[in-house]
Design an enzyme around this catalytic site. Structure first.
Site, short mmCIF file in Angstrom:
data_model
loop_
_atom_site.label_atom_id
_atom_site.label_comp_id
_atom_site.label_asym_id
_atom_site.label_seq_id
_atom_site.Cartn_x
_atom_site.Cartn_y
_atom_site.Cartn_z
N HIS A 252 47.59 15.67 42.23
CA HIS A 252 47.96 15.85 43.65
C HIS A 252 48.88 17.05 43.89
O HIS A 252 48.78 17.72 44.91
CB HIS A 252 48.60 14.58 44.23
N ASP A 253 49.78 17.35 42.95
CA ASP A 253 50.76 18.43 43.14
C ASP A 253 50.45 19.67 42.33
O ASP A 253 51.32 20.52 42.15
CB ASP A 253 52.16 17.93 42.74
N LYS A 256 51.62 23.19 43.12
CA LYS A 256 53.01 23.66 42.95
C LYS A 256 53.10 24.80 41.94
O LYS A 256 54.11 25.50 41.90
CB LYS A 256 53.93 22.51 42.52
N HIS A 281 51.83 23.97 48.95
CA HIS A 281 51.31 23.50 47.66
C HIS A 281 50.07 22.62 47.88
O HIS A 281 49.23 22.51 47.00
CB HIS A 281 52.38 22.76 46.84
N HIS A 307 47.77 14.61 50.84
CA HIS A 307 48.74 13.63 50.36
C HIS A 307 50.10 13.68 51.08
O HIS A 307 50.93 12.81 50.87
CB HIS A 307 48.90 13.68 48.83
N HIS A 308 50.31 14.70 51.93
CA HIS A 308 51.55 14.71 52.73
C HIS A 308 51.30 14.46 54.21
O HIS A 308 52.19 14.65 55.04
CB HIS A 308 52.33 16.01 52.53
N ASP A 350 53.16 8.53 45.64
CA ASP A 350 53.99 9.71 45.38
C ASP A 350 55.41 9.52 45.91
O ASP A 350 56.39 9.79 45.22
CB ASP A 350 53.33 10.92 46.05
P1 C2E Z 1 58.27 15.37 45.53
O1 C2E Z 1 59.60 15.51 44.90
O2 C2E Z 1 57.14 14.91 44.62
O3 C2E Z 1 58.41 14.39 46.75
C1 C2E Z 1 57.29 13.81 47.34
C2 C2E Z 1 57.63 13.19 48.67
O4 C2E Z 1 58.52 12.08 48.48
C3 C2E Z 1 58.34 14.10 49.67
O5 C2E Z 1 57.44 14.93 50.36
C4 C2E Z 1 58.95 13.06 50.60
O6 C2E Z 1 58.00 12.55 51.49
C5 C2E Z 1 59.36 11.94 49.67
N1 C2E Z 1 60.78 12.09 49.30
C6 C2E Z 1 61.28 12.64 48.18
N2 C2E Z 1 62.62 12.56 48.20
C7 C2E Z 1 62.98 11.97 49.36
C8 C2E Z 1 64.25 11.61 49.96
O7 C2E Z 1 65.31 11.84 49.38
N3 C2E Z 1 64.21 11.02 51.17
C9 C2E Z 1 63.04 10.73 51.81
N4 C2E Z 1 63.08 10.15 52.99
N5 C2E Z 1 61.83 11.06 51.27
C10 C2E Z 1 61.81 11.66 50.07
P2 C2E Z 1 57.96 16.25 51.06
O8 C2E Z 1 59.25 16.00 51.76
O9 C2E Z 1 56.84 16.78 51.86
O10 C2E Z 1 58.26 17.23 49.87
C11 C2E Z 1 57.23 17.78 49.10
C12 C2E Z 1 57.80 18.41 47.88
O11 C2E Z 1 58.71 19.46 48.28
C13 C2E Z 1 58.64 17.49 47.00
O12 C2E Z 1 57.81 16.77 46.15
C14 C2E Z 1 59.54 18.48 46.30
O13 C2E Z 1 58.88 19.14 45.24
C15 C2E Z 1 59.79 19.52 47.37
N6 C2E Z 1 61.04 19.27 48.13
C16 C2E Z 1 61.17 18.58 49.29
N7 C2E Z 1 62.44 18.59 49.71
C17 C2E Z 1 63.13 19.31 48.80
C18 C2E Z 1 64.51 19.70 48.68
O14 C2E Z 1 65.37 19.38 49.50
N8 C2E Z 1 64.84 20.45 47.60
C19 C2E Z 1 63.94 20.84 46.66
N9 C2E Z 1 64.34 21.56 45.63
N10 C2E Z 1 62.62 20.49 46.74
C20 C2E Z 1 62.24 19.74 47.79
FE FE Z 2 53.11 17.01 47.04
FE FE Z 3 54.51 14.43 43.66
#
Ligand code: C2E
Ligand code: FE
Ligand code: FE
Ligand code: SIN
Ligand code: SIN
Ligand code: SIN
Length: 407
Positions: A252-253, A256, A281, A307-308, A350
């Site tokens: 899925h990712d 990236k 991504h 997936h988002h 995810d």
């Molecule tokens: P990921 O780390 O695999 O996170 C997948 C999804 O899990 C996120 O999609 C979000 O819907 C949920 N998620 C993860 N952490 C949290 C959280 O602390 N609170 C809530 N409410 N939901 C959470 P999203 O937001 O579309 O992000 C996609 C990807 O973007 C993430 O994949 C990560 O790789 C990156 N990302 C998102 N926010 C940040 C950030 O603040 N800092 C960094 N370094 N990367 C981020």
């Molecule tokens: Fe993703």
């Molecule tokens: Fe993921």
């Protein structure tokens, strides 16, 4: 004796047909499931397991048990997955893997004197099952490597009474095992190639381990199976989808890999601009599967891009008409059933995994907070039917998490 020969020819052509079918299955778990089903169908066996060799050990790789499945709908197939059996002459499976000789046993509780192996009653005890007759044959490849064993238990006669396996059945199951071994090796190779593709993502972001993708893959197919059964989707269809779904969900990712280190590895919160780039991504992932040549390619592309998305329409990437265009403007998210079911399921798998795990940008949440959040997001971020399926198999979800825990 012309009659038995004719019967054999018919049986062998049946077996060849089964082998042909097995050769078209590329996902290793579906393959093991099918091999075991075919071996059991041939012998009317109540239960069975496949063990695959891993170094000097055998790993419980697949378990089926009709009697237990009837009582215990709630899948206990993961309880076995944590046990290893040494390849030596002490256990029945170990002995067969060591010597390459099949074993036909009438009653495992009354073994002949003088044999080195004994039956381990542990699983019978924890599951209140009575193992009696047992047929264990090695899985031998065309290069004569023993890659595991297939063990089937409690043959039944026409009246459903437990009986012994016959020499004839041993011959047929051995024949099936030889053909299955070739298919298993091929499935392992496909998986290796996909795992290398996933390794590419890990090299870019060492903190997201292979365990994360393994978990998301396993959660996704288990949620799918429950969801699909609730929807009364035919079992054959469910099996077919599960075959490709696990690997597609694992990827899925994969998009990236195209995101810069500065954003991908940022320890803190992303700015709005950075997040706009990060959102792509989904598109980059889908682009890797341009010109799909298989169901698997098409499903992988679908999951990468959807997936988002969120059930209430507030997600991304939305209705992108041409994913190969240079500039992709922000789109209005897809909504409800407009989002493919595979995307709706991977979304939950995810996010569950992201919340409960440590990330560069966040600490892990407590389990009860995660579950509360998922409940609250039912009908908002997540499809309510998918949430329902997730909660009703939560013991399986937890077992998967333990199986692929970070070390
Ligand atoms: P990921 O780390 O695999 O996170 C997948 C999804 O899990 C996120 O999609 C979000 O819907 C949920 N998620 C993860 N952490 C949290 C959280 O602390 N609170 C809530 N409410 N939901 C959470 P999203 O937001 O579309 O992000 C996609 C990807 O973007 C993430 O994949 C990560 O790789 C990156 N990302 C998102 N926010 C940040 C950030 O603040 N800092 C960094 N370094 N990367 C981020
Ligand atoms: Fe993703
Ligand atoms: Fe993921
Ligand atoms: C299965 O593996 O399909 C069923 C396992 C069980 O219920 O023991
Ligand atoms: C796979 O599931 O590993 C590939 C399936 C396919 O190529 O159709
Ligand atoms: C985060 O909270 O760090 C990112 C997840 C989100 O914005 O939903």
């Amino acid at each position: 004796m012309p009659k038995p020969v004719k019967k054999n020819t018919k049986r062998i052509s049946e077996l060849l047909k089964i082998s042909e079918k097995l050769n078209h299955i590329k996902d290793i778990d579906s393959l093991l499931d099918n091999i075991l089903l075919e071996a059991r169908k041939f012998t009317r066996a109540d239960a069975g397991s496949i063990f695959l060799a891993d170094g000097d050990k055998l790993k419980f790789s697949y378990v089926q048990n009709d009697s237990i499945a009837k009582i215990d709908e709630g899948n206990n197939k993961y309880i076995y997955s944590i046990f290893d059996i040494p390849i030596d002459d002490k256990s029945i499976a170990g002995y067969v893997a060591l010597t390459g000789d099949p074993l036909l046993i009438e009653d495992v509780y009354q073994l002949n004197g003088g044999v080195s192996y004994s039956f381990n009653p542990y699983f019978d005890e924890i599951s209140c099952y009575r193992t009696k007759s047992m047929l264990t044959v090695p899985l031998v490849t065309s290069q004569q490597n023993i890659i595991g064993v297939i063990q089937i238990i409690n043959a039944k006669d026409k009246k459903g009474e437990v009986t012994s396996f016959s020499n004839d059945q041993m011959m047929y199951v051995s024949f099936l095992a030889n053909n299955a071994s070739v298919a298993i090796e091929r499935a392992k190779m496909t998986r290796e190639i996909v795992l290398r593709m996933i390794k590419m993502t890990e090299l870019r972001d060492p903190r997201e381990t292979g365990n994360h993708v393994n978990r998301v893959g396993s959660y996704s197919i288990e949620i799918y199976e429950k969801w699909a059964k609730n929807k009364k989707i035919p079992l054959e269809e469910i099996k077919k989808v599960k075959d490709t779904f696990r690997i597609a969900a694992m990827l899925h990712d994969v998009g990236k890999v195209a995101i810069s280190d500065m954003i991908l590895k940022k320890p803190g919160k992303l700015t709005e601009e950075e997040f706009e780039i990060m959102k792509k991504h989904t598109i980059f992932g889908a682009q890797l599967f341009e010109n799909p040549v298989s169901d698997w390619d098409a499903l992988s592309a679908e999951i990468a891009i959807s997936h988002h998305e969120k059930w209430d329409g507030s997600g991304y990437m939305g209705r992108v008409d041409n994913i190969y265009r240079e500039e992709i403007a922000p789109q209005i998210g897809k909504k409800g059933e407009e989002i493919p079911i595979a995307g709706r399921i991977v979304a939950l798998a995810d996010v569950y995994d992201a919340l409960i795990s440590k990330r560069v940008y966040k600490e892990p949440w407590k389990e009860e907070e995660v579950l509360k959040y998922i409940g609250e997001q039912s009908g908002k971020h997540f499809d309510p039917d998918v949430v329902k399926a997730f909660f009703s198999i939560y013991d399986v979800i937890r077992a998967i998490r333990e199986k692929y825990a970070e070390k």
